[in-house]
Design a protein around this motif. Structure first.
Motif, PDB file in Angstrom:
ATOM      1  N   GLN A  33       0.838  -1.199   0.000  1.00  0.00           N
ATOM      2  CA  GLN A  33       0.000   0.000   0.000  1.00  0.00           C
ATOM      3  C   GLN A  33       0.873   1.249   0.000  1.00  0.00           C
ATOM      4  OE1 GLN A  33      -3.383  -0.018  -0.514  1.00  0.00           O
ATOM      5  NE2 GLN A  33      -3.023  -2.198  -0.880  1.00  0.00           N
ATOM      6  N   ILE A  34       0.213   2.405  -0.112  1.00  0.00           N
ATOM      7  CA  ILE A  34       0.943   3.662  -0.176  1.00  0.00           C
ATOM      8  C   ILE A  34       1.769   3.819   1.115  1.00  0.00           C
ATOM      9  CG2 ILE A  34      -0.979   4.988   0.799  1.00  0.00           C
ATOM     10  CD1 ILE A  34      -0.191   7.221  -1.235  1.00  0.00           C
ATOM     11  N   GLY A  35       3.001   4.330   0.976  1.00  0.00           N
ATOM     12  CA  GLY A  35       3.847   4.577   2.144  1.00  0.00           C
ATOM     13  C   GLY A  35       4.547   5.894   1.912  1.00  0.00           C
ATOM     14  N   SER A  36       5.751   6.021   2.424  1.00  0.00           N
ATOM     15  CA  SER A  36       6.538   7.216   2.119  1.00  0.00           C
ATOM     16  C   SER A  36       7.480   6.879   0.963  1.00  0.00           C
ATOM     17  CB  SER A  36       7.314   7.646   3.373  1.00  0.00           C
ATOM     18  OG  SER A  36       8.176   6.606   3.767  1.00  0.00           O
ATOM     19  N   GLY A  37       8.408   7.759   0.649  1.00  0.00           N
ATOM     20  CA  GLY A  37       9.448   7.489  -0.344  1.00  0.00           C
ATOM     21  C   GLY A  37       8.910   7.004  -1.683  1.00  0.00           C
ATOM     22  N   VAL A  38       9.573   5.983  -2.220  1.00  0.00           N
ATOM     23  CA  VAL A  38       9.239   5.442  -3.546  1.00  0.00           C
ATOM     24  C   VAL A  38       7.790   4.950  -3.586  1.00  0.00           C
ATOM     25  CG1 VAL A  38       9.730   3.518  -5.105  1.00  0.00           C
ATOM     26  CG2 VAL A  38      11.614   4.858  -4.150  1.00  0.00           C
ATOM     27  N   ALA A  39       7.387   4.173  -2.586  1.00  0.00           N
ATOM     28  CA  ALA A  39       6.035   3.588  -2.585  1.00  0.00           C
ATOM     29  C   ALA A  39       4.970   4.684  -2.571  1.00  0.00           C
ATOM     30  CB  ALA A  39       5.861   2.657  -1.393  1.00  0.00           C
ATOM     31  N   GLY A  40       5.221   5.735  -1.817  1.00  0.00           N
ATOM     32  CA  GLY A  40       4.271   6.844  -1.776  1.00  0.00           C
ATOM     33  C   GLY A  40       4.179   7.539  -3.125  1.00  0.00           C
ATOM     34  N   ALA A  41       5.336   7.787  -3.722  1.00  0.00           N
ATOM     35  CA  ALA A  41       5.369   8.480  -5.020  1.00  0.00           C
ATOM     36  C   ALA A  41       4.683   7.628  -6.099  1.00  0.00           C
ATOM     37  CB  ALA A  41       6.822   8.774  -5.410  1.00  0.00           C
ATOM     38  N   ILE A  42       4.934   6.324  -6.082  1.00  0.00           N
ATOM     39  CA  ILE A  42       4.354   5.448  -7.113  1.00  0.00           C
ATOM     40  C   ILE A  42       2.837   5.362  -6.960  1.00  0.00           C
ATOM     41  CG2 ILE A  42       4.171   3.014  -7.838  1.00  0.00           C
ATOM     42  CD1 ILE A  42       7.224   2.842  -7.688  1.00  0.00           C
ATOM     43  N   HIS A  43       2.358   5.142  -5.753  1.00  0.00           N
ATOM     44  CA  HIS A  43       0.903   5.029  -5.567  1.00  0.00           C
ATOM     45  C   HIS A  43       0.205   6.350  -5.868  1.00  0.00           C
ATOM     46  CE1 HIS A  43      -0.039   0.973  -4.052  1.00  0.00           C
ATOM     47  NE2 HIS A  43       1.241   0.960  -3.718  1.00  0.00           N
TER      48      HIS A  43
END
Ligand code: AR6
Length: 174
Positions: A33-43
């Protein structure tokens, strides 16, 4: 690389802005799921459909890779991997290597020609950048000896310092 036709390149930039790359890799969390960093940007850039598709694939284990569509991103696929938390998930060298190996194997299984990686585990998960880079480059150099579909592997680095570090290392192995 002299023993392979695969092009290795480093760019400074944002993993969500990689045009002309078939698959980008997400430095995901276990729940995808959405997070910070890369995962946040991608989601954020991909839109809500990504989180929905991810729900059915989660949770993933450390070192594992799964593939989804890329939704609003300028790519065809996203390959999600869960890197090791430095000092917690062990053996960390093997687990970080598994992330790259499993992502590349999944890409080959989908006939993907180009793939872009962020520096997995080197942000929130605390893996020392230089140690991680050694593992990344030795794993990738081994893998490309047996690559068929993959023609280009791009490393996307967020800071000038990280980009220059990769650029120097790649110059050394070309
Ligand atoms: N594009 C490219 N690289 C980036 C970007 C970007 N948009 N944003 C950050 N980086 P991280 P991890 C760099 O923390 O260590 C998340 O919350 C960053 O400078 O994204 O594997 C997830 O939900 C660093 O060098 O991934 C997980 O819980 C590298 O990308 C956890 O963090 C990786 O930083 C994963 O932690």
């Amino acid at each position: 690389m002299s023993n392979s036709n695969v092009k290795l390149e480093a760019v400074k930039g944002d993993i969500t802005k990689q045009e002309n790359i078939s698959a980008i890799v997400n430095a995901a969390n276990a729940e995808l799921q959405i997070g910070s960093g890369v995962a946040g940007a991608i989601h954020t850039a991909a839109g809500k459909g990504l989180a929905e598709e991810c729900r059915a694939l989660a949770p993933i284990k450390t070192g594992e890779a799964v593939i989804t569509g890329a939704y609003e991103l300028p790519n065809q696929h996203i390959i999600h991997v869960l890197g090791p938390i430095y000092g917690f998930n062990k053996p960390e060298v093997k687990l970080l290597s598994n992330c790259y190996e499993n992502a590349l194997t999944l890409a080959e299984n989908h006939n993907i020609e180009s793939i872009a990686f962020p520096a997995i585990s080197t942000g929130a998960f605390g893996y020392p950048f230089e140690d991680a880079t050694e593992i990344v480059l030795s794993t990738v150099q081994d893998f490309i000896k047996k690559a068929h579909s993959i023609k280009k592997i791009r490393f996307v680095l967020f800071s000038n310092k990280d980009y220059e570090y990769y650029e120097n290392k790649l110059r050394g192995i070309k």
